[in-house]
Scaffold this active site. Structure first.
Site, mmCIF file in Angstrom:
data_model
loop_
_atom_site.group_PDB
_atom_site.id
_atom_site.type_symbol
_atom_site.label_atom_id
_atom_site.label_comp_id
_atom_site.label_asym_id
_atom_site.label_seq_id
_atom_site.Cartn_x
_atom_site.Cartn_y
_atom_site.Cartn_z
ATOM 1 N N ASN A 1 50.486 30.194 54.371
ATOM 2 C CA ASN A 1 49.260 30.833 53.896
ATOM 3 C C ASN A 1 48.681 29.982 52.765
ATOM 4 O O ASN A 1 49.150 30.040 51.630
ATOM 5 C CB ASN A 1 49.608 32.252 53.409
ATOM 6 N N ARG B 1 47.788 31.491 58.280
ATOM 7 C CA ARG B 1 46.777 32.500 57.979
ATOM 8 C C ARG B 1 45.456 31.775 57.736
ATOM 9 O O ARG B 1 45.389 30.853 56.915
ATOM 10 C CB ARG B 1 47.180 33.257 56.725
ATOM 11 N N HIS C 1 41.172 41.015 55.622
ATOM 12 C CA HIS C 1 42.472 41.721 55.588
ATOM 13 C C HIS C 1 42.852 42.265 56.966
ATOM 14 O O HIS C 1 43.606 43.238 57.078
ATOM 15 C CB HIS C 1 42.463 42.940 54.626
ATOM 16 N N ARG D 1 36.010 41.841 41.634
ATOM 17 C CA ARG D 1 34.789 41.818 42.466
ATOM 18 C C ARG D 1 34.040 43.135 42.328
ATOM 19 O O ARG D 1 34.650 44.201 42.260
ATOM 20 C CB ARG D 1 35.135 41.606 43.943
ATOM 21 N N GLU E 1 51.921 41.151 55.955
ATOM 22 C CA GLU E 1 51.022 40.236 56.660
ATOM 23 C C GLU E 1 51.780 39.049 57.249
ATOM 24 O O GLU E 1 51.464 38.570 58.331
ATOM 25 C CB GLU E 1 49.919 39.766 55.709
#
Ligand code: ADP
Length: 403
Positions: A7, A91, A180, A241, A389
């Site tokens: 990743n 990923r 996601h 964010r 994940e």
């Protein structure tokens, strides 16, 4: 059979090596702060305790070289021959409209991936560098790309379309993509297992609350809407964010401070991605643990940040409840979703009109396990499911290789 999951983030490389027969991790670690004066390397495998080092790592290629050398180390490594690794799963942040599911890497795939550098400038070039580095270090071992956007590609056009002139969709592919996806996919499958049903029989809302957060409405295993958009900036309030804001705020800020901010797109990107959210409102931190402590000690701006975040999540859950015309399960996952009873409790408070009732006792149990936190009266099953994940990427890579 071993599968290596890689990743590559904008300035980090995380990796996990799985033994797929048992789906057990046999080595894992991360190199962070790539490109800075000092990078941090943390690693562990089934033969060693966690080791932490400061190293100098110029780019993703160097990071992968270090990781692969350690995996093959004669003394502490866990791989003797490269042929033990069946496939490397990467990923990838953005698959745009071309990648609707995981793919085996070919020259054509690499070329197509490059087209999405502009759409995800922080992540896709890093992912691409990771693919090239693995090809160099592990020649002949196939690579599979697993996209953060892919699981959301079942959204209907009226859910992903923005109401701006159509040419921006046609020419520039500006539309909602969602992110996601691997996490939403994983926890929806685990939720189905907890229901002892197939995902085809269920309507679920999955709530991934971490530093970045997103919500997905999933009907019969297919995403029908999700809160993140063209980029991960849209949706609920996050650590740094802003999530949904009135887009007119952007030109307003620019016209209010024209001299101060010459490089306007960089300034605004930093403002909305790095300086907003929990951090922006509280002025204190993007870390929910620190916010919760400050709330408990009476800090008003921390309390406001906490409330704004929980309210934004509650609104998405309520909207998606309507979109799905009722749900069977509401799933919380990721750092905040798995670990903060206060956040889960606040989000679910006063949702009994929707049949959502959380048990105070069950919600307060500290656990790393999958669990039910709804009360016996609750029509909707509310669950906490730790995301994985890396395992999902390993499984997807195996499926892509062999089926
Ligand atoms: P990322 O999006 O970087 O993968 P994570 O899923 O690891 O993020 O989530 C990080 C967030 O989880 C941080 O805001 C952190 O404060 C929060 N978190 C972790 N543990 C707890 C906890 N016990 N209580 C509240 N928040 C927590």
């Amino acid at each position: 059979m071993k599968i290596l999951v890689v990743n590559c983030g904008s300035s980090s490389v995380k990796y996990t090596l799985f033994e797929m027969a048992s789906e057990k991790r046999i080595a894992w670690g991360v190199i962070e702060c790539i490109g800075l004066l000092e990078s941090h390397y943390k690693r562990q495998n089934i033969n060693t305790h966690e080791q932490k080092d400061c190293v100098k790592v110029a780019d993703h290629k160097e990071a992968i070289e270090i990781i692969i050398k350690d995996l093959f180390d004669k003394k502490i490594g866990v791989v003797v021959d490269a042929s033990e690794i069946a496939v490397v799963g990467h990923r990838v942040a953005h698959g745009g409209i071309k990648f609707l599911k995981s793919v085996l890497v070919t020259e054509k795939v690499k070329k197509d991936l490059k087209e999405y550098f502009a759409i995800a400038p922080l992540h896709n070039p890093a992912n691409y560098a990771g693919i090239l580095a693995i090809e160099k270090m592990l020649p002949g071992i196939p690579s599979v790309l697993v996209f953060d956007t892919a699981f959301h590609q079942t959204m209907p056009d009226y859910a992903y379309m923005y109401a701006i002139p159509y040419e921006y969709y046609e020419k520039d592919h500006i539309r909602k993509y969602g992110f996601h996806g691997t996490s939403h996919n994983y926890v929806s499958q685990r939720a189905a297992a907890m229901f002892r049903k197939s995902t085809d029989e269920l309507k679920l809302i999955t709530v991934h609350l971490g530093n970045g957060s997103s919500i997905a409405a999933i009907e019969r295993g297919k995403v029908v809407d999700t809160s993140m958009g063209f980029t991960p900036l849209q949706g609920v309030v996050m650590g740094t964010r802003c999530g949904d804001i009135d887009p007119a705020i952007v030109p307003y800020i620019l016209s209010t401070y024209p001299q101060q901010y010459k490089n306007s797109s960089e300034f605004l990107n930093t403002l909305m991605n790095k300086k907003s959210g929990l951090l922006g409102i509280s002025g204190l931190s993007a870390d929910m643990r620190i916010i919760v402590k400050a709330v408990e000690s009476g800090n008003k701006r921390a309390k406001l940040a906490f409330e704004v975040l929980c309210y934004s999540v509650k609104k998405y859950i309520s909207a998606y409840y309507g979109v799905l015309n009722g749900i069977d399960g509401l799933i919380f996952t990721a750092g905040i979703g798995e670990n903060s009873p206060l956040v889960r409790g606040r989000i679910c408070a006063n949702l009994h009109a929707l049949g959502i009732e959380v048990s105070l006792k069950k919600n307060n149990v500290k656990s790393r396990k999958e669990r039910l936190i709804s009360s016996s009266k609750s029509k909707v099953k509310v669950m906490v499911i730790p995301t994985d994940e890396e395992l999902m990427i390993a499984r997807e890579s195996k499926i892509c290789m062999y089926e």
